[in-house]
Design a protein around this motif. Sequence first.
Motif, mmCIF file in Angstrom:
data_model
loop_
_atom_site.group_PDB
_atom_site.id
_atom_site.type_symbol
_atom_site.label_atom_id
_atom_site.label_comp_id
_atom_site.label_asym_id
_atom_site.label_seq_id
_atom_site.Cartn_x
_atom_site.Cartn_y
_atom_site.Cartn_z
ATOM 1 N N LEU A 60 9.633 16.117 14.538
ATOM 2 C CA LEU A 60 8.754 15.590 13.489
ATOM 3 C C LEU A 60 9.199 14.186 13.089
ATOM 4 C CD1 LEU A 60 8.168 18.743 11.268
ATOM 5 C CD2 LEU A 60 6.625 17.731 12.948
ATOM 6 N N LYS A 61 10.507 13.988 13.014
ATOM 7 C CA LYS A 61 11.022 12.643 12.726
ATOM 8 C C LYS A 61 10.607 11.661 13.820
ATOM 9 C CE LYS A 61 15.162 13.786 9.992
ATOM 10 N NZ LYS A 61 16.645 13.710 9.965
ATOM 11 N N ALA A 62 10.594 12.125 15.074
ATOM 12 C CA ALA A 62 10.226 11.257 16.198
ATOM 13 C C ALA A 62 8.769 10.812 16.102
ATOM 14 C CB ALA A 62 10.482 11.975 17.521
ATOM 15 N N MET A 63 7.906 11.681 15.588
ATOM 16 C CA MET A 63 6.502 11.302 15.410
ATOM 17 C C MET A 63 6.383 10.154 14.395
ATOM 18 S SD MET A 63 3.202 13.765 14.634
ATOM 19 C CE MET A 63 3.654 14.152 12.924
ATOM 20 N N VAL A 64 7.163 10.250 13.322
ATOM 21 C CA VAL A 64 7.172 9.190 12.308
ATOM 22 C C VAL A 64 7.763 7.906 12.904
ATOM 23 C CG1 VAL A 64 8.020 8.505 10.035
ATOM 24 C CG2 VAL A 64 7.373 10.891 10.454
ATOM 25 N N GLU A 65 8.859 8.045 13.665
ATOM 26 C CA GLU A 65 9.489 6.873 14.290
ATOM 27 C C GLU A 65 8.531 6.183 15.259
ATOM 28 O OE1 GLU A 65 12.989 8.506 16.064
ATOM 29 O OE2 GLU A 65 13.922 8.960 14.136
ATOM 30 N N ALA A 66 7.746 6.976 15.976
ATOM 31 C CA ALA A 66 6.783 6.392 16.930
ATOM 32 C C ALA A 66 5.768 5.527 16.188
ATOM 33 C CB ALA A 66 6.087 7.500 17.701
ATOM 34 N N ARG A 67 5.281 6.008 15.064
ATOM 35 C CA ARG A 67 4.336 5.209 14.269
ATOM 36 C C ARG A 67 5.020 3.924 13.796
ATOM 37 N NH1 ARG A 67 2.755 5.287 8.839
ATOM 38 N NH2 ARG A 67 5.025 5.153 8.568
ATOM 39 N N ASN A 68 6.244 4.043 13.286
ATOM 40 C CA ASN A 68 6.961 2.865 12.785
ATOM 41 C C ASN A 68 7.198 1.840 13.910
ATOM 42 O OD1 ASN A 68 7.001 4.057 10.276
ATOM 43 N ND2 ASN A 68 9.112 4.808 10.464
ATOM 44 N N GLU A 69 7.592 2.335 15.073
ATOM 45 C CA GLU A 69 7.862 1.444 16.201
ATOM 46 C C GLU A 69 6.575 0.783 16.697
ATOM 47 O OE1 GLU A 69 9.878 4.004 18.976
ATOM 48 O OE2 GLU A 69 11.643 4.199 17.684
ATOM 49 N N TYR A 70 5.480 1.495 16.602
ATOM 50 C CA TYR A 70 4.186 0.955 17.035
ATOM 51 C C TYR A 70 3.799 -0.274 16.219
ATOM 52 C CZ TYR A 70 -0.780 0.990 18.354
ATOM 53 O OH TYR A 70 -2.030 0.644 18.817
ATOM 54 N N TYR A 71 4.192 -0.261 14.945
ATOM 55 C CA TYR A 71 3.834 -1.375 14.067
ATOM 56 C C TYR A 71 4.982 -2.379 13.872
ATOM 57 C CZ TYR A 71 -0.514 0.944 12.852
ATOM 58 O OH TYR A 71 -1.748 1.509 12.909
ATOM 59 N N ALA A 72 6.092 -2.150 14.524
ATOM 60 C CA ALA A 72 7.260 -3.035 14.349
ATOM 61 C C ALA A 72 6.986 -4.437 14.897
ATOM 62 C CB ALA A 72 8.463 -2.416 15.056
ATOM 63 N N MET B 54 0.857 -1.190 0.000
ATOM 64 C CA MET B 54 0.000 0.000 0.000
ATOM 65 C C MET B 54 0.892 1.239 0.000
ATOM 66 S SD MET B 54 -3.160 0.834 2.620
ATOM 67 C CE MET B 54 -3.971 -0.701 2.190
ATOM 68 N N ASN B 55 0.768 2.089 -1.042
ATOM 69 C CA ASN B 55 1.613 3.283 -1.063
ATOM 70 C C ASN B 55 1.016 4.378 -0.177
ATOM 71 O OD1 ASN B 55 -0.194 4.964 -2.681
ATOM 72 N ND2 ASN B 55 0.482 3.834 -4.495
ATOM 73 N N MET B 56 1.766 5.458 0.005
ATOM 74 C CA MET B 56 1.353 6.516 0.936
ATOM 75 C C MET B 56 0.010 7.137 0.555
ATOM 76 S SD MET B 56 4.925 8.525 1.659
ATOM 77 C CE MET B 56 6.365 7.656 2.280
ATOM 78 N N LYS B 57 -0.179 7.357 -0.727
ATOM 79 C CA LYS B 57 -1.421 7.975 -1.190
ATOM 80 C C LYS B 57 -2.614 7.052 -0.936
ATOM 81 C CE LYS B 57 -3.381 9.845 -5.494
ATOM 82 N NZ LYS B 57 -3.010 10.259 -6.870
ATOM 83 N N LYS C 22 -7.507 5.816 2.033
ATOM 84 C CA LYS C 22 -8.298 4.766 2.682
ATOM 85 C C LYS C 22 -8.529 5.096 4.163
ATOM 86 C CE LYS C 22 -7.212 0.718 -0.192
ATOM 87 N NZ LYS C 22 -8.603 0.235 -0.352
ATOM 88 N N ALA C 23 -7.492 5.573 4.827
ATOM 89 C CA ALA C 23 -7.617 5.897 6.249
ATOM 90 C C ALA C 23 -8.649 6.994 6.482
ATOM 91 C CB ALA C 23 -6.260 6.316 6.811
ATOM 92 N N LEU C 24 -8.669 7.987 5.612
ATOM 93 C CA LEU C 24 -9.636 9.080 5.755
ATOM 94 C C LEU C 24 -11.071 8.589 5.600
ATOM 95 C CD1 LEU C 24 -7.836 11.950 3.796
ATOM 96 C CD2 LEU C 24 -8.128 11.766 6.277
ATOM 97 N N LYS C 25 -11.251 7.547 4.802
ATOM 98 C CA LYS C 25 -12.591 6.980 4.597
ATOM 99 C C LYS C 25 -12.958 5.950 5.654
ATOM 100 C CE LYS C 25 -12.319 7.428 -0.454
ATOM 101 N NZ LYS C 25 -12.182 6.641 -1.714
ATOM 102 N N GLY C 26 -11.987 5.627 6.531
ATOM 103 C CA GLY C 26 -12.252 4.626 7.551
ATOM 104 C C GLY C 26 -12.090 3.204 7.049
ATOM 105 N N GLU C 27 -11.427 3.031 5.917
ATOM 106 C CA GLU C 27 -11.195 1.701 5.375
ATOM 107 C C GLU C 27 -9.927 1.095 5.987
ATOM 108 O OE1 GLU C 27 -11.114 2.138 1.130
ATOM 109 O OE2 GLU C 27 -13.155 2.923 1.030
ATOM 110 N N GLU C 28 -9.792 -0.216 5.854
ATOM 111 C CA GLU C 28 -8.662 -0.905 6.473
ATOM 112 C C GLU C 28 -7.346 -0.525 5.800
ATOM 113 O OE1 GLU C 28 -7.234 -5.485 7.440
ATOM 114 O OE2 GLU C 28 -9.319 -5.085 6.867
ATOM 115 N N VAL C 29 -6.327 -0.262 6.614
ATOM 116 C CA VAL C 29 -4.993 0.073 6.107
ATOM 117 C C VAL C 29 -3.960 -0.801 6.807
ATOM 118 C CG1 VAL C 29 -5.500 2.453 5.439
ATOM 119 C CG2 VAL C 29 -4.798 1.971 7.788
#
Length: 336
Positions: A324-336, A1-4, A9-16
């Motif tokens: 800002l990088k830390a916010m991205v890292e937090a998301r990545n670590e959450y799904y690691a 799934m690419n970024m776009k 999908k996330a904005l529509k509430g669909e599974e990502v």
Amino acid sequence: MNMKERLLKALKGEEVDKVPVCTVTQSAIVELMDQTGAAWPEAHTDAQKMADLAIASYEVCGLEGVRAPYCLTVLAEAMGCTINMGTKNRQPSVTEHPYPKGVEDLKMPENLLGTGRIPVVMECMKIIREKVGDEVPIIAGMEGPVTLASDLASVKKFMKWSIKAPEDFNKILDFACDACIEYANALFDAGVDVISVPDPVSSPDLMAPDTFDKMLKPVLQKFADGVKGPMILHVCGDVSAILEMMADCHFESISIEEKVKDLKGAKAKVAGKVTICGNVSSPFVLLAGDEAAVKAAATKALEDGIDVLAPGCGIAPDTPVANLKAMVEARNEYYA
């Protein structure tokens, strides 16, 4: 799934596969201005600099989207407001209003889309698309109809009309809404994927919830219904009292600040109607906190069910890139 795909999908509430992490509010920071050579106020009026600065938040910080422009005065200026263009770390602001005396002489510019900085913004969007390709979402920001109407009349006069002259109030709201629809649809024509609509004058800090329900919500619904692509409604402050009304405004998603304390409860209130973006504090965490604080706030938002992880409001220009990088890292670590 690419970024776009992920964001749409996330904005529509669909599974990502994972929650997107981006900013749907003001994105520019001084560190990136220095790195790119594209600084305010020049980046408000130069399409290439506007694009370069926006792309940096994606390329340097890792945010999963490119968001421009950087103020809520582009449409206001085209409609006749006088603008102070600000400084390197202060956004443009409205200083004079074309209709402070009344609504008798409201007049739409003959060529609205060719007026002021609107052509610059359209050119910027095309430059961004050429640079980042089709798999990175472009998020355009614009003032909402309520804030635009208040800029045309002045906030003081606008609020007075809401109580003492409701016909004038509704007339300037409709006038502003028509301009917002035309501008928003032109942004989609220019290649934008999502439009973020901060409408700060709709906040309960300025307008009573009853006024939002009876007078502002119908205009926001008209705006959303008239635009041909997905939009996010952002209202500043603690919007707990109007959360369900915001969910009825026909936008795909709403953006909220950390001032809405109960994110889980907010999610439950709007379930099935809209998704929620936010709500990592821009002033208290991203600007004033360290990387650990950013990660803690971002992780809490993810645990509480945020649909799009993002700053709760416009990013302060002096915010560190590292946060800002830390916010991205937090998301990545959450799904690691």
